[in-house]
Design a protein around this motif. Structure first.
Motif, short mmCIF file in Angstrom:
data_model
loop_
_atom_site.label_atom_id
_atom_site.label_comp_id
_atom_site.label_asym_id
_atom_site.label_seq_id
_atom_site.Cartn_x
_atom_site.Cartn_y
_atom_site.Cartn_z
N UNK A 1 0.84 -1.17 0.00
CA UNK A 1 0.00 0.00 0.00
C UNK A 1 0.88 1.24 0.00
N UNK A 2 0.31 2.33 -0.51
CA UNK A 2 1.04 3.59 -0.51
C UNK A 2 0.07 4.74 -0.75
N UNK A 3 0.55 5.94 -0.55
CA UNK A 3 -0.26 7.14 -0.79
C UNK A 3 -0.34 7.35 -2.29
N UNK A 4 -1.54 7.68 -2.77
CA UNK A 4 -1.74 7.97 -4.19
C UNK A 4 -0.94 9.20 -4.60
N UNK A 5 -0.57 9.24 -5.85
CA UNK A 5 0.09 10.43 -6.40
C UNK A 5 -0.89 11.60 -6.32
N UNK A 6 -0.37 12.79 -6.14
CA UNK A 6 -1.21 13.98 -6.15
C UNK A 6 -1.61 14.49 -4.77
N UNK A 7 -0.96 13.96 -3.74
CA UNK A 7 -1.22 14.44 -2.38
C UNK A 7 0.11 14.80 -1.73
N UNK A 8 0.12 15.94 -1.06
CA UNK A 8 1.30 16.40 -0.34
C UNK A 8 0.91 16.70 1.10
N UNK A 9 1.89 16.73 1.96
CA UNK A 9 1.68 17.17 3.34
C UNK A 9 2.45 18.46 3.53
N UNK A 10 1.76 19.44 4.10
CA UNK A 10 2.38 20.72 4.39
C UNK A 10 2.22 21.01 5.88
N UNK A 40 4.69 10.66 10.32
CA UNK A 40 5.66 9.59 10.16
C UNK A 40 5.08 8.47 9.29
N UNK A 41 3.86 8.06 9.60
CA UNK A 41 3.21 7.01 8.81
C UNK A 41 3.06 7.45 7.36
N UNK A 42 2.65 8.70 7.15
CA UNK A 42 2.48 9.23 5.79
C UNK A 42 3.80 9.14 5.02
N UNK A 43 4.89 9.56 5.68
CA UNK A 43 6.21 9.50 5.01
C UNK A 43 6.57 8.07 4.63
N UNK A 44 6.25 7.12 5.52
CA UNK A 44 6.52 5.71 5.21
C UNK A 44 5.70 5.25 4.02
N UNK A 45 4.50 5.78 3.90
CA UNK A 45 3.59 5.37 2.83
C UNK A 45 3.86 6.07 1.50
N UNK A 46 4.89 6.91 1.43
CA UNK A 46 5.22 7.51 0.14
C UNK A 46 5.85 6.48 -0.79
N UNK A 47 6.33 5.40 -0.22
CA UNK A 47 6.84 4.26 -0.98
C UNK A 47 5.92 3.07 -0.70
N UNK A 50 4.31 -2.83 2.96
CA UNK A 50 3.27 -3.73 3.47
C UNK A 50 2.85 -3.27 4.86
N UNK A 51 1.71 -3.76 5.29
CA UNK A 51 1.20 -3.45 6.63
C UNK A 51 2.22 -3.85 7.69
N UNK A 52 2.76 -5.06 7.58
CA UNK A 52 3.72 -5.54 8.58
C UNK A 52 5.00 -4.72 8.60
N UNK A 53 5.47 -4.30 7.42
CA UNK A 53 6.67 -3.45 7.37
C UNK A 53 6.39 -2.10 8.01
N UNK A 54 5.20 -1.58 7.76
CA UNK A 54 4.83 -0.29 8.33
C UNK A 54 4.72 -0.39 9.85
N UNK A 55 4.10 -1.44 10.33
CA UNK A 55 4.00 -1.66 11.77
C UNK A 55 5.39 -1.77 12.40
#
Length: 88
Positions: A1-10, A40-47, A50-55
């Protein structure tokens, strides 16, 4: 899983705000603010991760019980799904 293209965090006034860009402005289903852990989670989800890797990343980064980490991660993922920003 990952964040869709077209979203940024400011960072605005010590808050992290998810900002849609381009075509995502039309699709975005609300506002999403993040605390430090959410950022932190968002940054991990830029790539793709997996759920287990993220945990495991959360447990490495924070001194937190695994049960609490799973519950918080599940809440974040549910919110990301509801806002349409997560690609699975």
């Amino acid at each position: 899983m990952k964040i869709k293209e077209g979203y940024l965090v400011r960072e605005i006034a010590n808050c992290y705000i998810v900002v849609p860009v381009g075509e995502r402005v039309i699709e975005f289903k609300g506002i999403m603010t993040l605390n430090d852990t959410g950022n932190f989670i968002w940054r991990c989800l830029t790539e793709d991760i997996s759920y287990n890797q993220l945990l495991a990343s959360i447990l490495d980064e924070y001194e937190i019980d695994e049960v609490i980490a799973k519950a918080d991660l599940d809440d974040f993922i549910q919110s990301a799904r509801e806002n349409g920003v997560l690609e699975e």
